[in-house]
Scaffold this motif. Structure first.
Motif, PDB file in Angstrom:
ATOM      1  N   ALA A  51       0.812  -1.214   0.000  1.00  9.60           N
ATOM      2  CA  ALA A  51       0.000   0.000   0.000  1.00  9.60           C
ATOM      3  C   ALA A  51       0.846   1.265   0.000  1.00  9.60           C
ATOM      4  O   ALA A  51       0.322   2.356  -0.232  1.00  9.60           O
ATOM      5  CB  ALA A  51      -0.931   0.007   1.213  1.00  9.60           C
ATOM      6  N   ALA A  52       2.146   1.129   0.246  1.00  9.94           N
ATOM      7  CA  ALA A  52       3.007   2.311   0.309  1.00  9.94           C
ATOM      8  C   ALA A  52       3.249   2.894  -1.075  1.00  9.94           C
ATOM      9  O   ALA A  52       3.229   4.106  -1.254  1.00  9.94           O
ATOM     10  CB  ALA A  52       4.332   1.958   0.970  1.00  9.94           C
ATOM     11  N   ALA A  53       3.496   2.043  -2.062  1.00  5.83           N
ATOM     12  CA  ALA A  53       3.781   2.518  -3.419  1.00  5.83           C
ATOM     13  C   ALA A  53       3.830   1.334  -4.367  1.00  5.83           C
ATOM     14  O   ALA A  53       4.103   0.201  -3.961  1.00  5.83           O
ATOM     15  CB  ALA A  53       5.120   3.266  -3.471  1.00  5.83           C
ATOM     16  N   GLY A  54       3.547   1.600  -5.628  1.00  4.66           N
ATOM     17  CA  GLY A  54       3.762   0.612  -6.676  1.00  4.66           C
ATOM     18  C   GLY A  54       2.655  -0.386  -6.911  1.00  4.66           C
ATOM     19  O   GLY A  54       2.842  -1.326  -7.685  1.00  4.66           O
ATOM     20  N   SER A  55       1.501  -0.211  -6.255  1.00  5.62           N
ATOM     21  CA  SER A  55       0.413  -1.185  -6.403  1.00  5.62           C
ATOM     22  C   SER A  55      -0.808  -0.509  -7.015  1.00  5.62           C
ATOM     23  O   SER A  55      -1.725  -0.090  -6.311  1.00  5.62           O
ATOM     24  CB  SER A  55       0.060  -1.804  -5.047  1.00  5.62           C
TER      25      SER A  55
END
Length: 410
Positions: A51-55
């Protein structure tokens, strides 16, 4: 037959190479690249937290889920196990040599490995494991007089110590008052904290000179974050030494016995790993949950699945010649060099002094890019060993530790 080696590439105590064990090393160093790519491609928290980045798509979430269950820390555990087996092999060989100094030689090997890892961390990889292996490896000789069963038991005890200590830390994080340092730390390191993500982007796009200055000044604090992982890493190494002594990593188990162990362990560990993945999801990927799940609670199951992988590989490759085994064995014989070159390749792909792909790929895209260093190591390793007896960094490590350099060529 090549009788030279380091802790990461040592042949058996008789000097004969266990080719299936080399192939297992090759699989371990290739598998590490599948997760290390995120260190270069995305903000640090995204390594643990999708969920932080890249999804951005369903595929990214599927890649995260499969990686969590089957990849994350499994191959690092396997690499640490093989490190422990390598130390056990070198001590067994030292017992056959009169007037040897195994403890002094081991301490020198660990000191040189720490220096190599330090340079690796400063120049390329924030998550370098060589320094941790050197620190944990210093304690290995204290346990090598134990028999196989006690080595495995002590490895388990150290892993329990790690989990219990981590659970106490997790309790402090989960019970912390909002806005306090105890609450902000896991949110920044493992959550989707906007300020932490902005800082991650700044670090990911910095120049080489900026990185060098930052990593040199921050070397001490970064090293301090590895110290709590020494017990679990040492425990994993002891398990590797025990599995060598048991005959599994020597290729002396029957194929049926190896497959039975792999199957039994997979049935034991896959349900808890899936449950922990769901715990992350049910928490809304809160940093105070994601951190303990990845760093503490999943680690015993990661180790057990790594053992299952080892048993499966030995079942497939022990005593069974094939082109694939030859390629993987060559990759494993150059495991230190391949580990370092993977970092160089990923840095050239993602950092500003290379192609500058940092932050431009999704999780699934970054995962696919890991195929580049894996393909390169499998391509160049057999070609190198056709001409030279050991890898360049294996030669450097061994030469500095011994105080003299032998020929690298055949």
């Amino acid at each position: 037959m090549d009788r030279r080696g380091t802790v990461l590439t040592a042949p058996g105590p008789s000097g004969e190479r266990v080719v299936a064990l080399d192939a297992l090393r090759g699989i371990a160093v290739a598998g590490i690249a599948l997760m290390n790519v995120y260190i270069y491609a995305l903000p640090p928290a995204a390594y643990f937290n999708p969920a932080a980045a890249g999804s951005e798509s369903a595929l990214d979430w599927i890649v995260w889920g499969l990686s969590f269950v089957f990849v994350e820390d499994k191959f690092r555990s396997l690499f640490a196990m093989l490190f422990g087996a390598g130390v056990a092999i070198l001590f067994e060989r030292a017992q056959q040599i009169e007037n040897g100094h195994p403890l002094r030689d081991h301490a020198l090997r660990m000191l040189v490995l720490f220096a190599i890892g330090g340079a690796h961390a400063i120049l390329l990889a924030n998550n370098d494991v060589l320094r941790l292996y050197a620190m944990a490896g210093l304690f290995l000789p204290l346990f090598l007089r134990l028999d196989t069963r006690r080595l495995l038991v002590m490895g388990g005890v150290l892993m329990v110590v790690h989990v219990v200590g981590g659970t106490l830390i997790a309790y402090q994080w989960l019970s912390a008052e909002p806005g306090t340092q105890q609450a902000l730390l896991p949110a920044s390191a493992f959550g989707a904290n906007p300020e932490a993500l902005r800082y991650g982007h700044m670090v990911g796009t910095e120049s080489f000179a900026e990185r060098l200055a930052r990593r040199i000044t921050g070397f001490g604090p970064a090293l301090a974050t590895q110290v709590p992982a020494i017990p679990s890493t040492l425990g994993t190494m002891l398990v590797g030494a025990g599995l060598w002594r048991s005959g599994l990593l020597q290729g002396s188990w029957s194929r049926e016995r190896c497959l039975a162990l792999a199957r039994r362990l997979a049935l034991i560990v896959l349900p808890p790993l899936v449950l922990l993945m769901l715990v992350d999801r049910w928490s809304g990927f809160t940093g105070a949950v994601v951190g303990p799940v990845s760093l503490f609670w999943s680690l015993p199951f990661d180790l057990l699945l790594a053992i299952a992988y080892a048993a499966l590989v030995m079942a497939l490759f022990a005593g069974r010649e094939s082109a694939l085994r030859r390629v993987l064995a060559a990759t494993g014989r150059l495991s230190l060099t391949n580990y370092l070159l993977t970092s160089a390749v990923l840095a050239l792909l993602f950092y500003s002094w290379g192609l500058g792909l940092y932050g431009t790929l999704s999780r699934g895209g970054a995962f696919a890019i890991a195929a580049v260093p894996i393909a390169l190591m499998m391509l160049w390793s057999p070609l190198w060993l056709a001409r030279f007896r050991q890898g360049p960094f294996e030669w450097l490590w061994r030469g500095i530790a011994r105080g003299r350099f032998g020929p690298i060529g055949r």
